[in-house]
Design a protein around this motif. Sequence first.
Motif, PDB file in Angstrom:
ATOM      1  N   PHE A   1      10.432   9.348 -10.169  1.00 42.79           N
ATOM      2  CA  PHE A   1       9.644   9.387 -11.399  1.00 42.79           C
ATOM      3  C   PHE A   1       8.718   8.175 -11.388  1.00 42.79           C
ATOM      4  O   PHE A   1       8.968   7.186 -10.684  1.00 42.79           O
ATOM      5  N   VAL A   2       7.634   8.269 -12.141  1.00 42.08           N
ATOM      6  CA  VAL A   2       6.669   7.175 -12.210  1.00 42.08           C
ATOM      7  C   VAL A   2       7.233   6.128 -13.160  1.00 42.08           C
ATOM      8  O   VAL A   2       7.358   6.358 -14.355  1.00 42.08           O
ATOM      9  N   MET A   3       7.581   4.982 -12.606  1.00 42.68           N
ATOM     10  CA  MET A   3       8.183   3.915 -13.391  1.00 42.68           C
ATOM     11  C   MET A   3       7.129   2.869 -13.800  1.00 42.68           C
ATOM     12  O   MET A   3       7.168   2.361 -14.908  1.00 42.68           O
ATOM     13  N   HIS A   4       6.195   2.573 -12.907  1.00 45.96           N
ATOM     14  CA  HIS A   4       5.166   1.560 -13.152  1.00 45.96           C
ATOM     15  C   HIS A   4       3.801   2.098 -12.733  1.00 45.96           C
ATOM     16  O   HIS A   4       3.183   1.582 -11.795  1.00 45.96           O
ATOM     17  N   GLY A   5       3.329   3.121 -13.421  1.00 45.00           N
ATOM     18  CA  GLY A   5       2.051   3.741 -13.073  1.00 45.00           C
ATOM     19  C   GLY A   5       0.869   2.798 -13.154  1.00 45.00           C
ATOM     20  O   GLY A   5      -0.120   2.974 -12.448  1.00 45.00           O
ATOM     21  N   ASN A   6       0.979   1.767 -13.979  1.00 51.96           N
ATOM     22  CA  ASN A   6      -0.122   0.808 -14.114  1.00 51.96           C
ATOM     23  C   ASN A   6      -0.294  -0.062 -12.860  1.00 51.96           C
ATOM     24  O   ASN A   6      -1.328  -0.683 -12.674  1.00 51.96           O
ATOM     25  N   LEU A   7       0.699  -0.069 -11.975  1.00 53.97           N
ATOM     26  CA  LEU A   7       0.605  -0.846 -10.734  1.00 53.97           C
ATOM     27  C   LEU A   7      -0.005  -0.055  -9.585  1.00 53.97           C
ATOM     28  O   LEU A   7      -0.328  -0.621  -8.542  1.00 53.97           O
ATOM     29  N   CYS A   8      -0.181   1.249  -9.762  1.00 55.34           N
ATOM     30  CA  CYS A   8      -0.688   2.114  -8.701  1.00 55.34           C
ATOM     31  C   CYS A   8      -2.115   1.726  -8.307  1.00 55.34           C
ATOM     32  O   CYS A   8      -2.984   1.578  -9.161  1.00 55.34           O
ATOM     33  N   THR A   9      -2.341   1.565  -7.005  1.00 55.21           N
ATOM     34  CA  THR A   9      -3.670   1.226  -6.486  1.00 55.21           C
ATOM     35  C   THR A   9      -4.385   2.444  -5.905  1.00 55.21           C
ATOM     36  O   THR A   9      -5.459   2.301  -5.318  1.00 55.21           O
ATOM     37  N   LYS A  10      -3.774   3.610  -6.025  1.00 56.33           N
ATOM     38  CA  LYS A  10      -4.330   4.858  -5.487  1.00 56.33           C
ATOM     39  C   LYS A  10      -4.497   4.806  -3.978  1.00 56.33           C
ATOM     40  O   LYS A  10      -5.455   5.322  -3.423  1.00 56.33           O
TER      41      LYS A  10
ATOM     42  N   GLU B   1      -2.847   8.362 -13.258  1.00 57.46           N
ATOM     43  CA  GLU B   1      -2.115   9.598 -13.467  1.00 57.46           C
ATOM     44  C   GLU B   1      -1.559  10.077 -12.129  1.00 57.46           C
ATOM     45  O   GLU B   1      -2.295  10.254 -11.170  1.00 57.46           O
ATOM     46  N   ILE B   2      -0.254  10.261 -12.100  1.00 57.70           N
ATOM     47  CA  ILE B   2       0.435  10.740 -10.902  1.00 57.70           C
ATOM     48  C   ILE B   2       1.276  11.930 -11.332  1.00 57.70           C
ATOM     49  O   ILE B   2       2.105  11.815 -12.235  1.00 57.70           O
TER      50      ILE B   2
ATOM     51  N   LEU C   1      -2.644   6.329  -1.976  1.00 59.55           N
ATOM     52  CA  LEU C   1      -2.314   7.708  -1.592  1.00 59.55           C
ATOM     53  C   LEU C   1      -1.216   7.822  -0.539  1.00 59.55           C
ATOM     54  O   LEU C   1      -0.996   8.905  -0.010  1.00 59.55           O
ATOM     55  N   PHE C   2      -0.519   6.735  -0.219  1.00 58.96           N
ATOM     56  CA  PHE C   2       0.582   6.822   0.749  1.00 58.96           C
ATOM     57  C   PHE C   2       1.581   7.883   0.320  1.00 58.96           C
ATOM     58  O   PHE C   2       2.045   8.683   1.133  1.00 58.96           O
ATOM     59  N   CYS C   3       1.938   7.889  -0.964  1.00 58.62           N
ATOM     60  CA  CYS C   3       2.940   8.843  -1.452  1.00 58.62           C
ATOM     61  C   CYS C   3       2.447  10.283  -1.300  1.00 58.62           C
ATOM     62  O   CYS C   3       3.170  11.143  -0.798  1.00 58.62           O
ATOM     63  N   GLU C   4       1.226  10.534  -1.723  1.00 60.36           N
ATOM     64  CA  GLU C   4       0.677  11.892  -1.667  1.00 60.36           C
ATOM     65  C   GLU C   4       0.510  12.384  -0.230  1.00 60.36           C
ATOM     66  O   GLU C   4       0.879  13.507   0.107  1.00 60.36           O
TER      67      GLU C   4
ATOM     68  N   VAL D   1      -1.997  12.296  -6.784  1.00 59.78           N
ATOM     69  CA  VAL D   1      -2.536  11.110  -7.445  1.00 59.78           C
ATOM     70  C   VAL D   1      -3.951  11.456  -7.888  1.00 59.78           C
ATOM     71  O   VAL D   1      -4.800  11.800  -7.063  1.00 59.78           O
ATOM     72  N   MET D   2      -4.191  11.371  -9.186  1.00 61.23           N
ATOM     73  CA  MET D   2      -5.511  11.689  -9.714  1.00 61.23           C
ATOM     74  C   MET D   2      -6.462  10.542  -9.412  1.00 61.23           C
ATOM     75  O   MET D   2      -6.205   9.400  -9.759  1.00 61.23           O
TER      76      MET D   2
END
Length: 70
Positions: free
Chosen positions: A37-46, A5-6, A48-51, A61-62
């Motif tokens: 926008f979140v295009m491929h949320g399933n690829l997120c490794t958390k 969840e982002i 946290l670079f973006c946050e 990033v939850m």
Amino acid sequence: MKETEIYLDKDLCKRCGICVELCPKDVFGIDDMGLPFVMHGNLCTKCLFCELHCPDYAIEVMRGKIENNE
């Protein structure tokens, strides 16, 4: 793999594109208005670079709970 969840606050975002450029997994896309926008949320490794690098604090990033399997 479960999608991370982002949350993107479009009211705070100034469309700098830092989140898109820094994401090592290409999780984000940019819409016609220049907003990420979140295009491929399933690829997120958390990672946290973006946050951590968002100058507008527009991304969260939850992290969730870490389960202990003892």
